[in-house]
Every structure is written in C-alpha cells, then in structure tokens.
Design an enzyme around this catalytic site. Structure first.
Site, mmCIF file in Angstrom:
data_model
loop_
_atom_site.group_PDB
_atom_site.id
_atom_site.type_symbol
_atom_site.label_atom_id
_atom_site.label_comp_id
_atom_site.label_asym_id
_atom_site.label_seq_id
_atom_site.Cartn_x
_atom_site.Cartn_y
_atom_site.Cartn_z
ATOM 1 N N GLU A 171 0.839 -1.200 0.000
ATOM 2 C CA GLU A 171 0.000 0.000 0.000
ATOM 3 C C GLU A 171 0.875 1.251 0.000
ATOM 4 O O GLU A 171 1.893 1.297 0.675
ATOM 5 C CB GLU A 171 -0.898 0.020 1.239
ATOM 6 C CG GLU A 171 -1.959 -1.065 1.188
ATOM 7 C CD GLU A 171 -2.869 -1.041 2.401
ATOM 8 O OE1 GLU A 171 -4.078 -1.214 2.203
ATOM 9 O OE2 GLU A 171 -2.395 -0.866 3.526
ATOM 10 N N CYS A 220 3.547 8.784 0.121
ATOM 11 C CA CYS A 220 4.056 8.047 1.286
ATOM 12 C C CYS A 220 4.296 6.616 0.826
ATOM 13 O O CYS A 220 3.354 5.916 0.432
ATOM 14 C CB CYS A 220 3.017 8.104 2.401
ATOM 15 S SG CYS A 220 3.483 7.144 3.845
ATOM 16 N N CYS A 257 6.638 -5.513 8.603
ATOM 17 C CA CYS A 257 7.774 -4.934 9.325
ATOM 18 C C CYS A 257 8.137 -5.871 10.463
ATOM 19 O O CYS A 257 7.263 -6.457 11.099
ATOM 20 C CB CYS A 257 7.413 -3.557 9.879
ATOM 21 S SG CYS A 257 8.803 -2.716 10.687
ATOM 22 N N CYS A 312 6.665 -2.747 16.848
ATOM 23 C CA CYS A 312 6.157 -1.685 17.725
ATOM 24 C C CYS A 312 4.682 -1.997 18.018
ATOM 25 O O CYS A 312 3.898 -2.176 17.082
ATOM 26 C CB CYS A 312 6.301 -0.320 17.071
ATOM 27 S SG CYS A 312 7.989 0.010 16.514
ATOM 28 N N CYS A 334 1.450 -0.333 16.181
ATOM 29 C CA CYS A 334 1.468 -0.147 14.725
ATOM 30 C C CYS A 334 0.926 -1.377 14.001
ATOM 31 O O CYS A 334 1.372 -2.496 14.246
ATOM 32 C CB CYS A 334 2.906 0.133 14.292
ATOM 33 S SG CYS A 334 3.153 0.113 12.516
ATOM 34 N N LEU A 380 10.425 8.725 17.981
ATOM 35 C CA LEU A 380 10.878 8.599 19.382
ATOM 36 C C LEU A 380 9.877 7.838 20.251
ATOM 37 O O LEU A 380 10.207 6.835 20.856
ATOM 38 C CB LEU A 380 11.080 9.995 19.984
ATOM 39 C CG LEU A 380 12.350 10.746 19.638
ATOM 40 C CD1 LEU A 380 12.375 12.080 20.380
ATOM 41 C CD2 LEU A 380 13.585 9.921 20.022
ATOM 42 N N CYS A 403 -1.070 7.144 9.406
ATOM 43 C CA CYS A 403 0.179 6.604 9.984
ATOM 44 C C CYS A 403 -0.089 5.314 10.740
ATOM 45 O O CYS A 403 -0.968 5.251 11.590
ATOM 46 C CB CYS A 403 0.774 7.589 10.985
ATOM 47 S SG CYS A 403 1.257 9.141 10.270
#
Ligand code: SAH
Ligand code: SF4
Length: 386
Positions: free
Chosen positions: A96, A116, A123, A127, A130, A237, A356
């Site tokens: 995507e 983007c 991934c 995290c 996400c 961060l 995001c």
C-alpha cells in the site's frame, strides 16, 4: 538485486548501464539513452516505449520486471488523499502507498503532492501500536518496487486521473513513512533515494523533498548520512526515556536513545538539515505531563527542526487509543512552552486505513493473524496505566 541472467526479473531502476546494455543486446548505444529517458519519466512498461522498435520492446518485456498491477484505489478527505494497493511483479507482494495532495493556499503555502511509500512488506520491528508491525515481516522490497510506488502516482497525476484544483500534477515530495522500517532495508531504501534524486538518469527530485522516517537503526542511519544527500531524517521517538521506549520501540534495546540521538545529530551536522522527531501519543501510556517535560529536556539544545505529535490511530487488536484532544493540546503546549517546535499532526486518510501506522491492517484482518510478541509489551504497559 537481480542480474541480466534472470529473465523478467531485471529491476530497471537498480540496473547499471552495463546490465541494461546487455539486455539491449546489439542495439545501438542511443537505445540505452532512450530506455533511460522512459524510465526517468516513470514509464517502465516496454510496450509503451514508442520510439523503440517493436522487436526490441518485446525482447525487453521478456527481461524487465513488469510494472506493478494497480489492484485497488480508495480516496478520502474529499479526494485529497488516495491509497493504492499495488501487486508487485514478479514477486506478487501486495503493497500500500498513499498520495496526499495539498493545494496551494491550503494548510501549506506551496502546493504539494506527497507520496508516502513502503520499503518492506510488513515490518519486523514489532512496535505494539502499529498495524504494519503486527503483520510481521513478509519481505524486502527491491529498489524498483519502492520507486514504482512513486512512478505509479506520478502517472495518475500526469494523466489527469487524479486531478484536484490547485494541487500539482506531479509528485513534489516523497516520504518513506509507509509500510516497513526503511533502514531495515538499506539496499532498497538507499537505492531508491539515489534514483529519485538522480537528475540525469532518475526522477530528479530534490533530496530536500525526501523524508526518511526511522525508529533509529543506528548503523544504517550512518549509511544514510554517508550518502551525502540532504534528505530529511525523521526519527520516531515515542518515549522520553529508554525504560518506556524499550517497550514501545523494541529496537531501542539494541539502539538506545543516546545512540540514536547522536546518530541523528551526525546526520544534521553532515547534511545541514535539522532532524524531525515523531511521537505517537497514546492515552495513559506516554502522554503524561512528566513525559512531556522529560521529552523537552531530552531534546533541549539539539536543534530539532520539528516534533510531530501523532495522535494514535486505531490498530486492530490493540486497545490503546489517542488521548482526548484537550490532553493532546496540553501535551503539545508543554513542549512549545519549553521552546520545542511541536505541532499535532493533522491526520490524513483515517477512514480508509491510510493514516500513519494503519497500512497493512486489512491484510491482518483478512489473514486472521493474531498479534505477535508485541502484545506482551502492550499488556505489560497497560498494567502500569494510571
Ligand atoms: N518504520 C518507520 C516508518 C514507517 S511508520 C518508523 O516507524 O518511523 C511512520 C510513522 O507512523 C512512524 O512515526 C510511526 O511511529 C507512526 N505510527 C505507527 N503506528 C501508528 C499508529 N497506530 N498511530 C499513529 N502513528 C503511528
Ligand atoms: Fe515498523 Fe515503523 Fe510500525 Fe515500528 S512503527 S512496526 S518500525 S512500521
């Protein structure tokens, strides 16, 4: 990377002149110039390279990895945000990417068309907030698979298929903020940055219009810096200290904050571009006044270009949410009062899962995956909530 010996998988965006010349066979040298000119314009289907003879077009089609298939498109924000689902060839990997249009006179002064892009299928970084991380890592994208996300959008804009008044008809900015951790795919990411910024043989985008977002894989940050291009670095961060960051960004256990900030400072020093920081705001987890104070202290004097606060977007299987708007604003105010240039990021595409951290959410649901080890971090932190 592929080589000329492997049929129909040769990545035209990663191939050297020698490899492309070999693919062209006995053709005169100017054919290479013609082929490069098409690629630079984002045309990578040999059938469309109209100044090449038909026989050569067919031969190239037998060698070059075919363009991706545009499987689906969804739009949001009154047509200003467009998400596409691309099936890469020949890998079959589904990716995507998102186009965000900012017409002139809108929220920014100069009109922009920002793509983007993803660098990995899924991934591996885990995290816990996400959606991409929840899918795990399915594969690395090649240079061609990365840059073709830009060229597909470029062609949709240039053809007028996507047209919004006051918005550019070409891609002006690229952000490596889609699926995956760009610096966990150094070859793909650096190769794509090189091609996108190559004015002669590539896309010719200014390096200053490119942002690479990372959770801080320090050795690869240094490799990016060594490219010597003033690409904007964005460091995710999410926590002001190692204890909390170890849980929110598991890679922090290998690359703690001090090292990440030192590598970020080296990038700023070497490129003259101040670093941007990102901080996902999660209700009750990292949004307390003391977090804001420690964050301000951590970044004080580091010349941050900007700190983007991203209210957490919903992620399937995770109960965390964004803090209420008043709490987001209070957090932001503490930072700006302390002299940090911070703003709350205006979200794009939340209702089409394009915002995001939301990419790949649909695959996760479709395949019925359950959350991996990251769920442990979420549970542990939930136990420590107010
Ligand atoms: N892997 C890179 C780039 C892709 S993610 C990185 O993490 O920096 C781009 C941004 O989206 C990162 O700042 C990431 O922290 C943020 N993000 C991830 N999940 C999110 C969520 N659920 N809500 C809001 N932002 C999220
Ligand atoms: Fe990967 Fe970035 Fe998501 Fe972390 S936030 S899992 S690094 S895509």
């Amino acid at each position: 990377m592929t080589d000329a010996a492997t049929p129909a998988t040769l990545d035209p965006y990663a191939a050297s002149d020698e490899v492309l010349s070999a693919a062209l066979g006995d053709e005169p040298r100017y054919r290479l110039v013609q082929l490069r000119a098409w690629l630079a314009r984002g045309v990578d289907d040999p059938e469309e390279m109209s100044d090449l003879p038909a026989g050569l077009r067919r031969r190239l089609a037998d060698v070059l990895a075919p363009p991706p298939e545009l499987v689906a498109q969804t739009s949001a924000d009154g047509g200003l945000t467009r998400k596409v689902l691309l099936r890469m060839q020949p890998s079959g990997e589904e990716i995507e990417s998102v186009l965000m249009l900012y017409p002139a006179g809108g929220e920014r002064e100069r009109a922009r068309a920002t793509v983007c892009i993803s660098t990995q299928a899924g991934c591996a970084m885990g995290c816990p907030f996400c959606a991409t991380g929840q899918a795990g890592l399915r594969g690395q994208l090649t240079v061609g698979e990365i840059v073709r996300q830009v060229t597909v959008m470029q062609r949709l804009l240039a053809s007028g298929e996507i047209a919004v008044e006051g918005a550019p008809d070409h891609v002006t900015n690229v952000v490596f903020m889609g699926m995956g951790e760009p610096l966990a795919n150094v070859a793909g990411t650096l190769g794509a940055v090189r091609w996108l910024t190559d004015a002669e043989r590539g896309f010719g985008l200014s390096a200053r219009s490119i942002t690479v977002s990372t959770i801080g894989l320090v050795p690869a940050m240094r490799q990016l810096t060594a490219l010597g291009l003033p690409v904007r670095l964005a460091v995710s961060l999410h926590a002001p200290d190692d204890a909390l960051r170890d849980d929110l960004v598991p890679a922090n256990r290998s690359h703690p904050l001090a090292e990440v900030l030192a590598a970020a400072a080296e990038h700023a020093e070497a490129t003259g571009r101040r670093v941007t920081f990102e901080y996902v705001l999660i209700d009750g987890i990292n949004d307390q006044p003391e977090h804001a104070e420690r964050l301000a202290a951590l970044l004080a004097g580091r010349g941050a270009a900007h700190l983007n606060l991203i209210p957490m977007n919903p992620t399937p299987g995770v109960s965390w949410t964004a803090p209420p708007v008043a709490a987001q604003r209070a957090f932001c105010r503490r930072l700006t009062d302390a002299g940090l240039p911070a703003t709350i990021r205006a979200n794009r595409g939340t209702d089409i899962d394009a915002a995001c951290g939301q990419l790949y959410a649909t695959y996760q649901l479709r395949s019925g995956r359950i959350l991996p080890a990251a769920i442990g971090a979420a549970e542990r932190l939930d136990g420590t909530r107010r």
